[in-house]
Write a protein that holds these residues in place. Structure first.
Motif, PDB file in Angstrom:
ATOM      1  N   ALA B  12       3.339  39.098  29.937  1.00 57.16           N
ATOM      2  CA  ALA B  12       4.738  39.097  29.488  1.00 57.16           C
ATOM      3  C   ALA B  12       5.110  40.456  28.911  1.00 57.16           C
ATOM      4  O   ALA B  12       6.180  41.010  29.206  1.00 57.16           O
ATOM      5  N   VAL B  13       4.196  41.021  28.104  1.00 58.59           N
ATOM      6  CA  VAL B  13       4.454  42.341  27.498  1.00 58.59           C
ATOM      7  C   VAL B  13       4.602  43.389  28.605  1.00 58.59           C
ATOM      8  O   VAL B  13       5.466  44.266  28.558  1.00 58.59           O
ATOM      9  N   PHE B  14       3.766  43.272  29.626  1.00 59.50           N
ATOM     10  CA  PHE B  14       3.752  44.244  30.722  1.00 59.50           C
ATOM     11  C   PHE B  14       4.990  44.108  31.628  1.00 59.50           C
ATOM     12  O   PHE B  14       5.570  45.106  32.055  1.00 59.50           O
ATOM     13  N   ALA B  15       5.395  42.848  31.885  1.00 64.04           N
ATOM     14  CA  ALA B  15       6.392  42.630  32.944  1.00 64.04           C
ATOM     15  C   ALA B  15       7.821  42.445  32.445  1.00 64.04           C
ATOM     16  O   ALA B  15       8.764  42.699  33.196  1.00 64.04           O
ATOM     17  N   LEU B  16       7.973  41.954  31.215  1.00 61.95           N
ATOM     18  CA  LEU B  16       9.333  41.603  30.789  1.00 61.95           C
ATOM     19  C   LEU B  16      10.122  42.820  30.301  1.00 61.95           C
ATOM     20  O   LEU B  16      10.375  42.984  29.115  1.00 61.95           O
ATOM     21  N   SER B  17      10.472  43.671  31.233  1.00 60.10           N
ATOM     22  CA  SER B  17      11.322  44.807  30.883  1.00 60.10           C
ATOM     23  C   SER B  17      12.728  44.540  31.397  1.00 60.10           C
ATOM     24  O   SER B  17      12.929  43.645  32.243  1.00 60.10           O
ATOM     25  N   ILE B  24      15.128  40.601  39.046  1.00 54.72           N
ATOM     26  CA  ILE B  24      15.151  39.156  39.292  1.00 54.72           C
ATOM     27  C   ILE B  24      16.579  38.707  39.574  1.00 54.72           C
ATOM     28  O   ILE B  24      16.835  37.954  40.525  1.00 54.72           O
ATOM     29  N   LEU B  25      17.512  39.185  38.744  1.00 52.31           N
ATOM     30  CA  LEU B  25      18.899  38.744  38.892  1.00 52.31           C
ATOM     31  C   LEU B  25      19.492  39.228  40.216  1.00 52.31           C
ATOM     32  O   LEU B  25      20.162  38.469  40.921  1.00 52.31           O
ATOM     33  N   ILE B  26      19.207  40.485  40.559  1.00 56.04           N
ATOM     34  CA  ILE B  26      19.706  41.012  41.845  1.00 56.04           C
ATOM     35  C   ILE B  26      19.115  40.183  42.984  1.00 56.04           C
ATOM     36  O   ILE B  26      19.806  39.743  43.894  1.00 56.04           O
ATOM     37  N   GLY B  67      12.835  36.803  43.196  1.00 57.03           N
ATOM     38  CA  GLY B  67      14.186  36.321  42.904  1.00 57.03           C
ATOM     39  C   GLY B  67      14.864  35.823  44.176  1.00 57.03           C
ATOM     40  O   GLY B  67      15.481  34.759  44.191  1.00 57.03           O
ATOM     41  N   ILE B  68      14.699  36.587  45.262  1.00 61.64           N
ATOM     42  CA  ILE B  68      15.304  36.179  46.542  1.00 61.64           C
ATOM     43  C   ILE B  68      14.715  34.838  46.986  1.00 61.64           C
ATOM     44  O   ILE B  68      15.426  33.915  47.394  1.00 61.64           O
ATOM     45  N   LEU B 372       7.168  36.361  35.311  1.00 61.43           N
ATOM     46  CA  LEU B 372       8.451  36.600  35.984  1.00 61.43           C
ATOM     47  C   LEU B 372       8.880  35.373  36.786  1.00 61.43           C
ATOM     48  O   LEU B 372      10.059  35.033  36.836  1.00 61.43           O
ATOM     49  N   LEU B 373       7.895  34.700  37.396  1.00 59.66           N
ATOM     50  CA  LEU B 373       8.209  33.482  38.152  1.00 59.66           C
ATOM     51  C   LEU B 373       8.833  32.433  37.239  1.00 59.66           C
ATOM     52  O   LEU B 373       9.827  31.784  37.586  1.00 59.66           O
ATOM     53  N   ILE B 374       8.219  32.253  36.041  1.00 64.31           N
ATOM     54  CA  ILE B 374       8.719  31.245  35.098  1.00 64.31           C
ATOM     55  C   ILE B 374      10.137  31.612  34.649  1.00 64.31           C
ATOM     56  O   ILE B 374      11.036  30.778  34.613  1.00 64.31           O
TER      57      ILE B 374
END
Lengths: 163, 517
Positions: B12-17, B24-26, B67-68, B372-374
């Motif tokens: 989470a620390v590594f990926a949640l930027s 993800i939103l795009i 995301g897609i 990121l999946l969650i």
């Protein structure tokens, strides 16, 4: 697809497998110094499955003959090739081949004009807008990224204008 | 267990930027649009984006593709509900009840049930992935070349035997796999570096490019198929049939949750389990879940006439497939579905090979991916999907297919060209696109071909390494109990499915003919 078509496809696959055994593997694998074991193994698998497919096709063909009055069939698949997909193939092929000589912008413009007609577009104005805007936008995006698309007269003109 | 939570925190620390969340939103927005357009699937959008991920940061690219994938998994239900035209094949099961509900004026209720069921199914599946992947990866690390080769053979066999509806389908499936394996042998031999099947063409030395192959077989062949259906889509007529719109109250939401909860849990678990098996796919899962919900309902249920369980069950099931189909990819390095194969390609483009080694050496990447999946399910649903629902009807009523599909071809060609800036690749692309079209017309399935093409080099390398270790004796494949077990399982699965078809038995994973890929 009817059983006859299934039989034809199975025969073509068996023919291809034979060609692979007796011509392609000796000339394209062994002659280049590579081991023929793995390609031959895969080819044997293809031959076995194609034979099984042929046997299933024969069974289907017999069944179809018996049930001809009822119109039953055990074949699978979508049937004949259609004109529009073939036209799309020809147009796309012509576009890809002409891109090196005409450049991306002109060839894509012509492709989009023809392809949208194949897909049944009735509005000339919308087709024209797409055909002009899409190649230009892509071309400018690539230019911005310092990547080159095949160049032709239109690109040369843009280069002249932009210096 | 503690180690998993620790790794999740690091991930989470590594990926949640901010950038990854933006990705993800795009991606979710692209997935929703692509998934909602009939004839275009989320995988097609993933494939189109894939060549452009070269220049992106690894996690940004992978987050966008995820995301897609997730957006597309939900979006098929939008047009299924509004126009009775499923945007994706798996949404066909949803349409059985969502469209009747829409016709009764409950558009918002129908779309929201589908959305929350998607989030529920996706989340259950995400957690299943998080907690099963690490122990499976540890087992995978102990496998030798013969075991890996047998595992790949078993996976490829399972794809065919589980999905074939007739013996003809099974043989065609195997032919499809063999052709995929053959195409993978083109180029330099991966052990002796000598050339194979290149016909003197230097451009073929590196083999047929992976990205090119999947774009040609999935996207270009789909355009050829769609060219047959010109004039086939009429979205406007169906949507104009409804005049009254009934609001969806919080009380009704609570009641729906109570009615659907049991089916949501069951379908999420079924979808997760089916998704973890190679080749099953979301369509089958959706129909199995719909069937189970219908079977377990009381006699007064209104299935087929707008029952909320008829929407919740298939949506939870097909979305649960999305994450669990990544289990074979991250634990064994074997993509179990076409979408997973595209993700495999995205990893390779970024210079990483998914599998147990990546999980052990760079856990922050894999666990970052899990986090990121969650996050994707919740963020996508709240930020993108809910606002999108209100404008969706207008967008799809005005979509012009005669301009859309030629535009897709241009995107495909530019994507393929941008991969290596080589015009020769475009010729291979065109040829493979047509081969894909012919195969589909012949009733041959494309996904097994793609999976075999990707797994071919790994299968070859491990088979030949095993044979080298045993001095050429094939007995090595019978000595290890795991190898022997997997080969027996593959043979039994094949024998069983052939026997079942001979007896005329119907598959339990039955999907209507018109919704098969």
């Amino acid at each position: 697809m009817n059983a006859r078509s299934e039989l034809s496809i199975a025969t073509v696959l068996i023919g291809f497998s034979m060609l692979n055994y007796f011509y392609l593997i000796p000339t394209q694998v062994v002659a280049e110094g590579s081991s023929p074991v793995y390609p031959a193994l895969i080819n044997t698998m293809l031959l076995c499955f194609a034979l099984a497919y042929l046997a299933e096709g024969v069974r289907c063909w017999r069944k179809e003959k018996l049930a001809q009055s009822e119109g039953g069939s055990c074949s699978t698949g979508g049937g004949k090739l259609m004109v529009r997909p073939l036209a799309m193939l020809v147009v796309t092929g012509a576009w890809v081949l002409s891109m090196e000589y005409l450049g991306f912008i002109i060839s894509t413009f012509v492709f989009l004009m023809i392809a949208s007609r194949i897909f049944g577009s009735k509005s000339w104005s919308k087709t024209l807008i797409l055909s002009v805007a899409m190649p230009l936008i892509i071309s400018f995006v690539f230019r911005g990224l310092n990547a080159l698309l095949p160049e032709g007269p239109a690109e040369e003109l843009i280069n002249l204008i932009l210096g | 267990m503690g180690e998993i939570f620790g790794n999740l925190w690091d991930g989470a620390v590594f990926a949640l930027s901010l950038w990854n969340i933006l990705a993800i939103l795009i991606g979710y927005a692209i997935g929703i649009i692509a998934g909602a357009i009939p004839g275009v699937m989320a995988v097609t959008a993933m494939v189109l984006i894939l060549p452009y991920t070269f220049t992106l940061e690894p996690l940004f690219a992978i987050a966008m593709l995820m995301g897609i994938y997730k957006g597309g998994a939900y979006a098929g239900s939008i047009t299924a509900t509004l126009f009775n035209i499923p945007g994706t094949p798996e949404a066909a099961a949803t349409a059985l009840d969502s469209y009747p509900m829409f016709k009764q004026g409950m558009q918002k209720r129908s779309l929201e049930i589908a959305l929350w069921a998607s989030v529920f199914g996706g989340t259950v599946s995400n957690f299943l992935l998080v907690f099963t992947a690490p122990p499976l990866a540890e087992v995978a690390l102990r496998l030798g070349p013969s075991e890996i080769a047998a595992l790949i053979l078993f996976s490829l066999t399972a794809v065919i035997t589980l999905l074939g509806d007739s013996r003809m389908d099974i043989w065609k499936g195997f032919i499809s796999i063999t052709l995929g394996l053959m195409l993978a042998t083109v180029g330099l031999d991966n052990m002796s570096a000598s050339r194979r099947y290149v016909f003197g063409i230097e451009d073929l030395d590196n083999g047929v490019p992976f990205v090119l192959t999947i774009i040609a077989l999935l996207a270009l062949s789909e355009v050829f198929i769609q060219a047959e259906k010109v004039g086939g889509f009429t979205l406007g007529e169906a949507a104009s049939a409804v005049s009254k719109i009934i609001p969806y109250t919080w009380k009704q939401r609570w009641l729906d949750l109570k009615i659907c909860l049991k089916d949501l849990i069951r379908s999420s678990l079924i979808g997760s389990l089916l998704g973890a098996l190679p080749g099953i796919g979301a369509t089958t899962a959706a129909f199995v879940c719909y069937g189970e919900a219908r079977r377990s309902a009381k006699k007064n249920a209104r299935f087929g006439d707008g029952d909320p369980r008829g929407i919740a069950a298939p949506e939870a099931g097909n979305n649960a497939v999305a994450a669990s189909s990544l289990i074979p990819l991250v634990t064994l390095g074997i993509p179990g579905s076409v979408a997973a194969a595209v993700m495999y390609g995205a990893f390779m483009i970024q210079g990483m090979i998914p599998g147990p080694m990546l999980m052990m050496e760079h856990p922050e990447i894999i666990y970052g991916l899990f986090v990121l999946l969650i996050v994707t399910d919740f963020l996508g649903a709240f930020v993108i999907a809910l606002p999108f629902i209100s404008v969706v009807q207008k967008i799809f009523k005005n979509l012009n297919y005669s301009l859309f599909f030629p535009g897709v071809v241009v995107c495909c060609v530019v994507g393929v060209y941008a991969e290596e800036f080589n015009v020769f690749n475009l010729r291979i692309f065109l040829a493979l696109g047509f081969v894909g079209y012919i195969m589909r017309k012949m009733g041959m399935s494309i996904p097994p071909f793609i999976l075999a093409f990707i797994l071919g080099p790994i299968l070859e390398r491990n088979t030949r390494t095993a044979l080298l270790l045993s001095n050429g004796s094939p007995m090595i494949f019978l000595q290890s109990p795991i190898t022997l077990g997997l080969l027996i399982l593959a043979a039994v699965a094949l024998g069983w499915s052939l026997w079942r078809k001979t007896r005329g038995g119907k598959s339990v994973l039955e999907v209507p003919e018109e919704f098969k890929h």
